[in-house]
Design a protein around this motif. Structure first.
Motif, PDB file in Angstrom:
ATOM      1  N   ASP A  39      66.364 -23.847  90.774  1.00  0.00           N
ATOM      2  CA  ASP A  39      67.710 -23.531  90.120  1.00  0.00           C
ATOM      3  C   ASP A  39      67.694 -22.803  88.729  1.00  0.00           C
ATOM      4  OD1 ASP A  39      70.581 -23.712  90.640  1.00  0.00           O
ATOM      5  OD2 ASP A  39      70.819 -25.284  89.113  1.00  0.00           O
TER       6      ASP A  39
ATOM      7  N   ASP B 174      68.132 -41.685  85.469  1.00  0.00           N
ATOM      8  CA  ASP B 174      68.326 -42.659  86.194  1.00  0.00           C
ATOM      9  C   ASP B 174      67.209 -43.410  87.055  1.00  0.00           C
ATOM     10  OD1 ASP B 174      70.726 -44.385  87.483  1.00  0.00           O
ATOM     11  OD2 ASP B 174      69.923 -43.428  89.372  1.00  0.00           O
TER      12      ASP B 174
ATOM     13  N   SER C 236      65.322 -28.402  90.566  1.00  0.00           N
ATOM     14  CA  SER C 236      65.517 -27.985  89.000  1.00  0.00           C
ATOM     15  C   SER C 236      64.975 -26.850  88.701  1.00  0.00           C
ATOM     16  CB  SER C 236      65.193 -29.173  88.057  1.00  0.00           C
ATOM     17  OG  SER C 236      63.921 -29.332  87.949  1.00  0.00           O
TER      18      SER C 236
ATOM     19  N   SER D  74      72.784 -31.739  74.959  1.00  0.00           N
ATOM     20  CA  SER D  74      73.529 -32.506  75.836  1.00  0.00           C
ATOM     21  C   SER D  74      72.460 -32.288  77.297  1.00  0.00           C
ATOM     22  CB  SER D  74      74.790 -31.865  76.479  1.00  0.00           C
ATOM     23  OG  SER D  74      74.680 -30.598  76.833  1.00  0.00           O
ATOM     24  N   SER D  75      72.417 -33.425  78.080  1.00  0.00           N
ATOM     25  CA  SER D  75      71.785 -33.390  79.245  1.00  0.00           C
ATOM     26  C   SER D  75      72.391 -32.697  80.477  1.00  0.00           C
ATOM     27  CB  SER D  75      71.375 -34.633  79.719  1.00  0.00           C
ATOM     28  OG  SER D  75      72.417 -35.351  80.166  1.00  0.00           O
ATOM     29  N   ASP D  76      71.694 -32.051  81.361  1.00  0.00           N
ATOM     30  CA  ASP D  76      72.475 -31.710  82.432  1.00  0.00           C
ATOM     31  C   ASP D  76      72.142 -32.564  83.705  1.00  0.00           C
ATOM     32  OD1 ASP D  76      69.750 -31.543  83.471  1.00  0.00           O
ATOM     33  OD2 ASP D  76      69.632 -29.117  83.032  1.00  0.00           O
ATOM     34  N   ASP D  77      72.708 -32.274  84.865  1.00  0.00           N
ATOM     35  CA  ASP D  77      72.858 -33.150  86.167  1.00  0.00           C
ATOM     36  C   ASP D  77      71.320 -33.701  86.430  1.00  0.00           C
ATOM     37  OD1 ASP D  77      75.459 -33.017  86.129  1.00  0.00           O
ATOM     38  OD2 ASP D  77      75.437 -31.562  87.805  1.00  0.00           O
ATOM     39  N   TYR D  78      70.521 -32.694  86.379  1.00  0.00           N
ATOM     40  CA  TYR D  78      68.897 -32.819  86.694  1.00  0.00           C
ATOM     41  C   TYR D  78      68.227 -34.038  85.717  1.00  0.00           C
ATOM     42  CZ  TYR D  78      69.196 -28.808  89.728  1.00  0.00           C
ATOM     43  OH  TYR D  78      69.344 -27.925  90.817  1.00  0.00           O
TER      44      TYR D  78
ATOM     45  N   TYR E 233      61.862 -30.480  82.122  1.00  0.00           N
ATOM     46  CA  TYR E 233      61.665 -30.948  83.586  1.00  0.00           C
ATOM     47  C   TYR E 233      60.468 -31.333  83.886  1.00  0.00           C
ATOM     48  CZ  TYR E 233      66.357 -28.553  84.200  1.00  0.00           C
ATOM     49  OH  TYR E 233      67.557 -28.024  84.205  1.00  0.00           O
TER      50      TYR E 233
ATOM     51  N   ASP F 239      70.097 -36.181  83.852  1.00  0.00           N
ATOM     52  CA  ASP F 239      70.597 -37.342  84.239  1.00  0.00           C
ATOM     53  C   ASP F 239      70.017 -38.299  85.284  1.00  0.00           C
ATOM     54  OD1 ASP F 239      72.138 -37.105  81.971  1.00  0.00           O
ATOM     55  OD2 ASP F 239      74.035 -36.255  83.276  1.00  0.00           O
ATOM     56  N   ALA F 240      69.798 -37.359  86.637  1.00  0.00           N
ATOM     57  CA  ALA F 240      69.247 -37.841  87.789  1.00  0.00           C
ATOM     58  C   ALA F 240      68.003 -38.294  87.501  1.00  0.00           C
ATOM     59  CB  ALA F 240      69.343 -36.987  88.885  1.00  0.00           C
TER      60      ALA F 240
END
Length: 205
Positions: free
Chosen positions: A162, A114, A159, A104-108, A180, A110-111
């Motif tokens: 974090d 996008d 990223s 699964s992807s994380d918020d980073y 990343y 996904d951003a």
């Protein structure tokens, strides 16, 4: 220098851009659920990358057969190779996800993806304008791509900060750092495309 009707090379370049756009849409929207769908994702991105290699071959073959080109040969080659580099990076990301079995992807991520999709849209618009000889209108799209790249730079720093502050599993740190970095490199490759487009504008304005 430009024909009113797009020539074969311009058509090839625009087709390449649309192929990249299609790959970026898939890259963003495909949802991985388990190891099987992760493998499907990686294999599909590999297919997009392989098809891009075929398009590079077509453009080079055509360049070798024509005497007069709509823009400088070096610019055509650089633009072609940079577009290919973007797809190489996207395929590399999907391969890393499969190798590390990240399901699964994380918020980073996904951003990042996008911005990658948005950059691909700008590439298509730019190449359509290039094919139509509307050079003065390309600049705004090249600038937008570079703005997206700047956003990805900020994402990368966030990223990594974090990751190192919150992740205690050393293996995961290595895995996600590589992921990343690859996403940030894709953004850099989009910026390279934008720079070539700006160079073409200056040479042919």
């Amino acid at each position: 220098m430009f024909n009113q009707k797009p020539d074969k090379i311009m058509t090839y370049l625009l087709d390449f851009g649309k192929h990249l756009d299609e790959a970026a849409d898939y890259f963003l929207t495909f949802k991985v659920k388990d190891p099987k769908t992760l493998l499907e994702f990686a294999n599909t991105m590999k297919r997009y990358e392989s098809e891009a290699d075929d398009k590079v071959h077509d453009i080079i073959s055509d360049l070798n057969q024509v005497f007069i080109t709509p823009i400088e040969r070096e610019d055509i080659m650089q633009l072609t190779m940079n577009l290919d580099d973007v797809l190489d990076g996207m395929e590399e990301f999907s391969a890393l996800m499969d190798i590390h079995q990240v399901l699964s992807s994380d918020d980073y991520m996904d951003a990042f993806t996008d911005y990658i999709q948005k950059s691909a849209k700008e590439i298509v618009l730019s190449l359509e304008l290039l094919a139509d000889s509307k050079l003065e209108d390309i600049e705004q799209h090249a600038i937008q791509i570079k703005e997206y790249e700047s956003k990805c730079d900020e994402l990368y720093r966030s990223s990594m900060k974090d990751l190192f502050q919150k992740e205690t599993n050393a293996i995961k740190v290595i895995q996600y750092k590589e992921i990343y970095e690859t996403l940030e490199e894709i953004a850099d490759r989009f910026q390279d495309v934008a720079s070539v487009l700006q160079s073409i504008i200056m040479k042919n304005a």
